[in-house]
Design a protein around this motif. Structure first.
Motif, short mmCIF file in Angstrom:
data_model
loop_
_atom_site.label_atom_id
_atom_site.label_comp_id
_atom_site.label_asym_id
_atom_site.label_seq_id
_atom_site.Cartn_x
_atom_site.Cartn_y
_atom_site.Cartn_z
N LEU A 34 0.82 -1.20 0.00
CA LEU A 34 0.00 0.00 0.00
C LEU A 34 0.86 1.26 0.00
O LEU A 34 0.61 2.21 -0.75
CB LEU A 34 -0.93 0.00 1.21
N GLU A 89 2.62 1.47 -3.51
CA GLU A 89 1.72 1.88 -4.58
C GLU A 89 1.30 3.34 -4.44
O GLU A 89 1.13 4.05 -5.44
CB GLU A 89 0.50 0.98 -4.61
N SER A 90 1.14 3.80 -3.20
CA SER A 90 0.78 5.20 -2.98
C SER A 90 1.87 6.13 -3.49
O SER A 90 1.61 7.11 -4.20
CB SER A 90 0.53 5.45 -1.49
N SER A 132 2.31 5.89 -7.35
CA SER A 132 1.24 6.49 -8.14
C SER A 132 1.57 7.93 -8.50
O SER A 132 1.18 8.42 -9.57
CB SER A 132 -0.09 6.44 -7.36
N ARG A 151 -7.49 -0.02 -6.10
CA ARG A 151 -7.41 1.44 -6.15
C ARG A 151 -6.20 1.92 -6.97
O ARG A 151 -6.25 2.97 -7.61
CB ARG A 151 -7.32 2.02 -4.73
N PHE A 152 -5.12 1.15 -6.96
CA PHE A 152 -3.94 1.53 -7.73
C PHE A 152 -4.27 1.54 -9.21
O PHE A 152 -3.87 2.45 -9.95
CB PHE A 152 -2.80 0.55 -7.44
N VAL A 199 -2.70 10.16 -5.22
CA VAL A 199 -2.05 9.49 -4.09
C VAL A 199 -3.07 9.21 -2.99
O VAL A 199 -3.08 8.12 -2.40
CB VAL A 199 -0.89 10.35 -3.54
N VAL A 204 -5.41 6.27 -3.99
CA VAL A 204 -4.73 4.97 -3.94
C VAL A 204 -4.49 4.55 -2.49
O VAL A 204 -4.61 3.37 -2.13
CB VAL A 204 -3.40 5.03 -4.71
N SER A 205 -4.19 5.52 -1.62
CA SER A 205 -3.85 5.22 -0.23
C SER A 205 -5.06 4.93 0.63
O SER A 205 -4.94 4.36 1.71
CB SER A 205 -3.08 6.39 0.38
N VAL A 213 -3.48 8.37 4.54
CA VAL A 213 -2.72 9.55 4.11
C VAL A 213 -2.98 10.70 5.07
O VAL A 213 -4.02 10.71 5.76
CB VAL A 213 -3.11 9.97 2.67
#
Length: 284
Positions: free
Chosen positions: A72, A75-76, A79, A157-158, A240, A243-244, A248
């Motif tokens: 996670l 990927e955050s 992105s 989500r990514f 971001v 995706v997170s 965040v």
């Protein structure tokens, strides 16, 4: 519908004949291969025991960390990289669509068809989005599958974050169409689109900039420009944040508010209307 399909075919054929399509997807493929070779993970019983990035050991605070959290977080952060990469490649590959269409001979062939100019321009715009969108799916989808293959962790989500990136590309492409209709220059379309992208990022700090200037009209101008131009910085943060999920900081999550998207969409719509109006009245 037939006009749209025909323009998509023309755009793809033109991109292939001029090597734009090959270069576009080749650069993405090189990036994907580098990514696949650079990331090496040692996973034991669902946790990460060790990791290497570009051949170097990644220092970890404990002996083992959750692979879910690692993926996670990775990927955050990644992105944001893909946001810039996909946008830059898309502008480079599509900013030529209007200037090349207006070349002598080519525009004569297009105008000889029984198709209104506005429909011709908008269908070419849609074809450019199809080209950019296909590369986003290829690039982000490939990296997403590599992450799943190496970690067995699936975060949809990514993959869906690519839709937000395409939204920014659609806005910048609309601006490139305006510039392309006016100048008939691919180079100018590319440079001004990149310039708008970075200028909008600078204006994300419009409050601090406005406070630093000496004249009231200058502060007013800076704040006005902020509300006009696309919110490229805020939407990058929104990618971001999306995706997170809820992992965040609050100030980054605030970028998911409707305002940046509404004002950016309004800018893109106005650019498309202006490009259509100018193209309708241009003499060839």
């Amino acid at each position: 519908m037939k006009v749209l399909v025909a323009n998509i075919e023309d755009v793809m054929r033109e991109a292939a004949s001029r090597w734009t399509l090959v270069a576009y997807f080749l650069l993405s493929t090189i990036f994907i291969l580098i990514f696949a070779a650079a990331v090496n993970l040692d996973i034991v019983n669902g946790t990460l025991a060790g990791a290497k990035l570009f051949g170097k050991e990644v220092q970890m605070s404990g002996n083992e960390i959750s692979i879910e959290k690692l993926v996670l977080g990775f990927e955050s952060g990644f992105s944001a990289v893909l946001y810039f990469l996909c946008t830059f490649l898309a502008i480079f590959a599509t900013a030529h669509l209007v200037p090349r269409m207006q070349e002598k001979g080519t525009i004569d062939l297009y105008l000889a068809r029984p198709v209104p100019r506005v429909k011709l321009l908008l269908s070419r715009y849609a074809a450019g989005l199809v080209l950019a969108g296909s590369n986003i799916v290829y690039l982000i989808g490939s990296i997403w599958l590599i992450v799943i293959w190496k970690t067995h962790v699936v975060h949809p989500r990514f993959l869906l974050g690519g839709a937000l990136i395409l939204f920014v590309i659609a806005t910048l492409l609309a601006f490139a169409f305006v510039v392309g209709v006016i100048t008939s220059s691919t180079a100018v379309s590319i440079m001004t689109s990149y310039g708008l992208f970075f200028f909008a990022i600078m204006l994300a700090g419009h409050e601090r900039i406005a406070a630093a200037v000496s004249k009231e009209w200058q502060a007013w101008l800076i704040n006005t420009l902020y509300w006009i131009v696309p919110k490229t910085a805020e939407i990058g943060e929104a990618v971001v944040a999306y995706v997170s999920g809820n992992r965040v900081p609050e100030q980054v999550a605030a970028a998911l508010s409707p305002m940046p998207f509404l004002t950016t969409a309004a800018f893109g719509i106005v650019c498309l209307i202006l490009a259509s109006w100018l193209f309708q009245r241009k003499e060839f």
